[in-house]
Scaffold this motif. Structure first.
Motif, short mmCIF file in Angstrom:
data_model
loop_
_atom_site.label_atom_id
_atom_site.label_comp_id
_atom_site.label_asym_id
_atom_site.label_seq_id
_atom_site.Cartn_x
_atom_site.Cartn_y
_atom_site.Cartn_z
N ALA A 79 25.60 48.25 -86.50
CA ALA A 79 25.26 47.84 -85.13
C ALA A 79 25.23 46.32 -85.03
O ALA A 79 25.62 45.75 -84.00
N LYS A 80 24.79 45.64 -86.09
CA LYS A 80 24.76 44.17 -86.07
C LYS A 80 26.16 43.60 -86.00
O LYS A 80 26.43 42.66 -85.26
N ILE A 81 27.07 44.19 -86.79
CA ILE A 81 28.47 43.72 -86.78
C ILE A 81 29.07 43.97 -85.40
O ILE A 81 29.75 43.12 -84.82
N LEU A 82 28.77 45.15 -84.86
CA LEU A 82 29.25 45.50 -83.51
C LEU A 82 28.81 44.44 -82.50
O LEU A 82 29.61 43.93 -81.72
N GLU A 83 27.54 44.09 -82.57
CA GLU A 83 27.04 43.12 -81.59
C GLU A 83 27.68 41.76 -81.77
O GLU A 83 27.95 41.06 -80.79
N ARG A 84 27.96 41.40 -83.03
CA ARG A 84 28.68 40.13 -83.27
C ARG A 84 30.07 40.18 -82.66
O ARG A 84 30.53 39.24 -82.03
N ASN A 85 30.78 41.29 -82.88
CA ASN A 85 32.13 41.44 -82.33
C ASN A 85 32.13 41.33 -80.82
O ASN A 85 32.98 40.68 -80.22
N VAL A 86 31.15 41.97 -80.20
CA VAL A 86 31.06 41.97 -78.74
C VAL A 86 30.76 40.56 -78.22
O VAL A 86 31.37 40.09 -77.26
N ARG A 87 29.82 39.90 -78.90
CA ARG A 87 29.41 38.56 -78.46
C ARG A 87 30.57 37.57 -78.57
O ARG A 87 30.81 36.76 -77.68
N LYS A 88 31.31 37.67 -79.69
CA LYS A 88 32.43 36.74 -79.91
C LYS A 88 33.45 36.83 -78.78
O LYS A 88 34.07 35.85 -78.42
N LEU A 89 33.62 38.03 -78.24
CA LEU A 89 34.61 38.22 -77.17
C LEU A 89 33.99 37.97 -75.79
O LEU A 89 34.68 38.00 -74.78
N GLY A 90 32.68 37.74 -75.75
CA GLY A 90 32.01 37.47 -74.48
C GLY A 90 31.98 38.67 -73.54
O GLY A 90 31.94 38.49 -72.33
N LEU A 91 31.98 39.88 -74.11
CA LEU A 91 31.97 41.07 -73.25
C LEU A 91 30.53 41.39 -72.85
O LEU A 91 29.64 41.46 -73.70
N GLU A 92 30.32 41.57 -71.56
CA GLU A 92 28.94 41.75 -71.10
C GLU A 92 28.63 43.15 -70.62
O GLU A 92 27.51 43.44 -70.21
N ASN A 93 29.63 44.03 -70.69
CA ASN A 93 29.36 45.40 -70.20
C ASN A 93 29.26 46.42 -71.33
O ASN A 93 29.42 47.61 -71.10
N ILE A 94 29.00 45.94 -72.56
CA ILE A 94 28.79 46.86 -73.69
C ILE A 94 27.35 46.76 -74.16
O ILE A 94 26.85 45.67 -74.45
N GLU A 95 26.70 47.90 -74.24
CA GLU A 95 25.29 47.94 -74.62
C GLU A 95 25.20 48.79 -75.89
O GLU A 95 25.88 49.81 -76.00
N THR A 96 24.38 48.36 -76.85
CA THR A 96 24.25 49.14 -78.09
C THR A 96 23.01 50.02 -78.03
O THR A 96 21.96 49.57 -77.58
N ALA A 97 23.13 51.26 -78.47
CA ALA A 97 21.96 52.13 -78.62
C ALA A 97 21.89 52.52 -80.09
O ALA A 97 22.76 53.24 -80.58
N GLU A 98 20.88 51.97 -80.80
CA GLU A 98 20.75 52.30 -82.21
C GLU A 98 20.06 53.64 -82.32
O GLU A 98 18.84 53.73 -82.21
N SER A 99 20.85 54.69 -82.51
CA SER A 99 20.29 56.03 -82.42
C SER A 99 21.18 57.03 -83.15
O SER A 99 22.37 56.81 -83.36
N ASP A 100 20.58 58.14 -83.54
CA ASP A 100 21.31 59.27 -84.07
C ASP A 100 21.96 59.98 -82.88
O ASP A 100 21.32 60.16 -81.85
N VAL A 101 23.23 60.37 -82.99
CA VAL A 101 23.84 61.07 -81.85
C VAL A 101 23.23 62.46 -81.64
O VAL A 101 23.25 62.98 -80.54
#
Ligand code: SAH
Length: 199
Positions: A79-101
């Motif tokens: 999830a941390k890597i995901l958030e870094r990837n999202v931030r680097k691209l400046g995408l603001e419509n992706i939200e992370t939910a740290e959870s079991d599906v």
């Protein structure tokens, strides 16, 4: 955005650092992620990415016009890597939910996912749990599954009120991202399913 530039962006994302075999952490290659979104109409939809890993499918959905994306991932390191990837691209419509599906029930217009294939012992039946959750959360599901499970996926979905069509078949490098398998790069045939709730 053109398919080619999308493919290039997706291929340049940060991948899993120490992939965990028990969570079946193998990332979708950029060109497959690009094909997946080009075959799904996600424009203006609220999209759910179950088992989002380092975020490649969430990012592909966002860049191809999804209104918003929720990326559900159980592993905090990913999830941390995901958030870094999202931030680097400046995408603001992706939200992370740290959870079991399992037990997750946020509602969306569509699910886009590359779930664990249930191939590892520790993750046996993970594919079913992911599908059950996807069916609970959205009327339309785009998902990758081993081609050898094609008829099972169709029966499993049909029994839960979902129609099934295979939109494409990809050659997927299954173990390439695991250190201890780095040399024996195993290619598996994987089907890309569209599953939709019967009217
Ligand atoms: N969707 C990403 C990652 C696929 S690998 C991509 O396409 O590249 C499968 C992902 O599912 C891994 O990141 C793993 O950590 C996650 N996962 C496995 N079991 C899970 C569970 N029960 N709940 C949420 N995420 C899970």
């Amino acid at each position: 955005m053109g398919a080619r530039s999308l493919g290039i962006i997706l291929s340049s994302l940060e991948g899993f650092e120490n992939p965990k075999p028990e969570l079946e952490q193998w990332a979708t290659p950029g060109e497959i992620a690009e094909k997946m979104v080009s075959l799904a109409d996600l424009r203006d939809k609220k999209v759910l990415d179950l088992g989002a890993g380092t975020g490649i499918l969430s990012i592909a959905a966002s860049l191809s016009g999804a209104r918003s994306v929720v990326a559900v991932e159980i592993d905090p390191a990913s999830a941390k890597i995901l958030e870094r990837n999202v931030r680097k691209l400046g995408l603001e419509n992706i939200e992370t939910a740290e959870s079991d599906v399992a037990g997750y029930s946020g509602q969306a217009d569509a699910v886009l996912m590359n779930p664990p294939f249930g191939a590892q012992d520790a993750a046996r039946h993970a594919d079913r749990i992911f599908l059950e959750t996807a069916f609970r959360c959205a009327p339309e599901v785009f998902s990758l599954h081993l081609s050898k499970t094609r008829s099972f996926i169709s029966r499993f979905s049909g029994a839960r009120g979902f129609e099934d069509a295979v939109l494409g078949t990809f050659r997927f490098p299954l173990k390439a991202s695991f250190g201890f398998h780095r040399k024996e790069r195993k290619i598996e045939e994987v089907d890309y399913h569209r599953l939709w709730r019967r009217k």
